[in-house]
Write a protein that holds these residues in place. Structure first.
Motif, PDB file in Angstrom:
ATOM      1  N   TRP A 116      44.421  32.186  29.946  1.00  9.07           N
ATOM      2  CA  TRP A 116      43.775  33.304  30.634  1.00  9.07           C
ATOM      3  C   TRP A 116      44.277  34.645  30.095  1.00  9.07           C
ATOM      4  N   THR A 156      47.538  29.684  32.589  1.00  4.07           N
ATOM      5  CA  THR A 156      47.939  31.097  32.625  1.00  4.07           C
ATOM      6  C   THR A 156      47.959  31.704  31.232  1.00  4.07           C
ATOM      7  N   ARG A 203      41.950  34.998  37.086  1.00  2.21           N
ATOM      8  CA  ARG A 203      42.117  33.543  37.071  1.00  2.21           C
ATOM      9  C   ARG A 203      41.828  32.916  38.432  1.00  2.21           C
TER      10      ARG A 203
END
Length: 259
Positions: free
Chosen positions: A46, A43, A9
């Motif tokens: 991802w 998050t 990320r």
């Protein structure tokens, strides 16, 4: 663009910038503009993108369960629906565990929502399977099968056709509409926050690149100064040697003249 969503990320923004530069250099400005607008994945998104690449079998299970649920609903097979609903709860929990460990409550909730939505909606499953999610919003659907909610758990029995409408049902719909509006506003604010974070990360990356450039220029200047000082020392030594040679020559000349 697949390559971007397969990266860690923290590497997304620099890689996106590099890809935009390459596309512009190749003359594909339209593609460069599209890539430039791609948001950095949240998050939870991802984690799902990574799971798609590292554990495709788990995603296959998710898609297959969705197919089975749709078939059972079409056949009005209540027993099969209850069995699959239990399996859905177990699979979602398992996929969340596979996606990551030590997750916050909000990330866990978003993962559960994405997996559950993908099970319930065929188009959402295809989107998830592509592994290019930016956020939970990418999988949001307006509706699902009648009688089959997105939340894990068995479906409730249908109400009797003779049962009168209850005012509470209307109030529930109003409350649901209000809740959806609140969610929409919250998602909008979060999108703005995501864009602000991305812009800030871009600014930090640009500043870091400028610091590296300035450090390189400083190193070059320091090397140039060192070379100049060495050249000065050499020139001074040569000047002193020349001075000594000249002195010796003058003394020799004086001796010759004295004879």
């Amino acid at each position: 663009m697949d390559e971007l969503y397969g990266l860690p990320r923290e590497e997304f923004v620099p890689a996106r910038r590099d890809l935009v530069k390459r596309l512009r250099a190749a003359g594909d400005r339209d593609a460069a503009a599209r890539v430039e607008k791609l948001p950095k994945p949240t998050t939870s998104a991802w984690l799902v993108n990574r799971l798609v690449r590292t554990d495709p079998a788990g995603v296959d299970d998710l898609v297959a369960l969705g197919d089975d649920l749709r078939a059972a609903h079409t056949q009005a097979d209540g027993a099969r629906l209850r069995e699959l609903a239990k399996r859905r709860t177990e699979l979602v929990a398992d996929l969340v565990t596979r996606a990551g460990t030590d997750l916050s409550e909000s990330i866990t909730r978003e993962l559960e929502e994405m997996f559950t939505t993908a099970i319930a909606d065929e188009a959402a499953a295809a989107t998830l399977r592509a592994g290019r999610l930016g956020s939970v919003r990418d999988l949001q659907v307006e509706q699902t099968w009648p009688g089959l909610t997105l939340a894990p758990g068995p479906t409730a029995p249908a109400a009797s056709p003779a049962a009168p409408r209850r005012p509470a049902r209307s109030r529930s719909r109003e409350a649901l509409a209000e809740a959806k509006a609140l969610v929409k506003d919250a998602e909008s604010h979060r999108a703005e926050a995501d864009r602000a974070v991305t812009a800030a990360e871009d600014a930090v990356t640009a500043a870091e690149e400028r610091v590296r450039e300035l450090n390189a220029e400083l190193d070059a200047a320091e090397h140039a100064e060192l070379d100049a000082r060495r050249a000065l020392q050499t020139a001074r030594r040569d000047a002193k040697a020349a001075e000594r040679t000249a002195g010796q020559a003058w003394r020799k000349l004086q001796q010759v003249e004295a004879e």
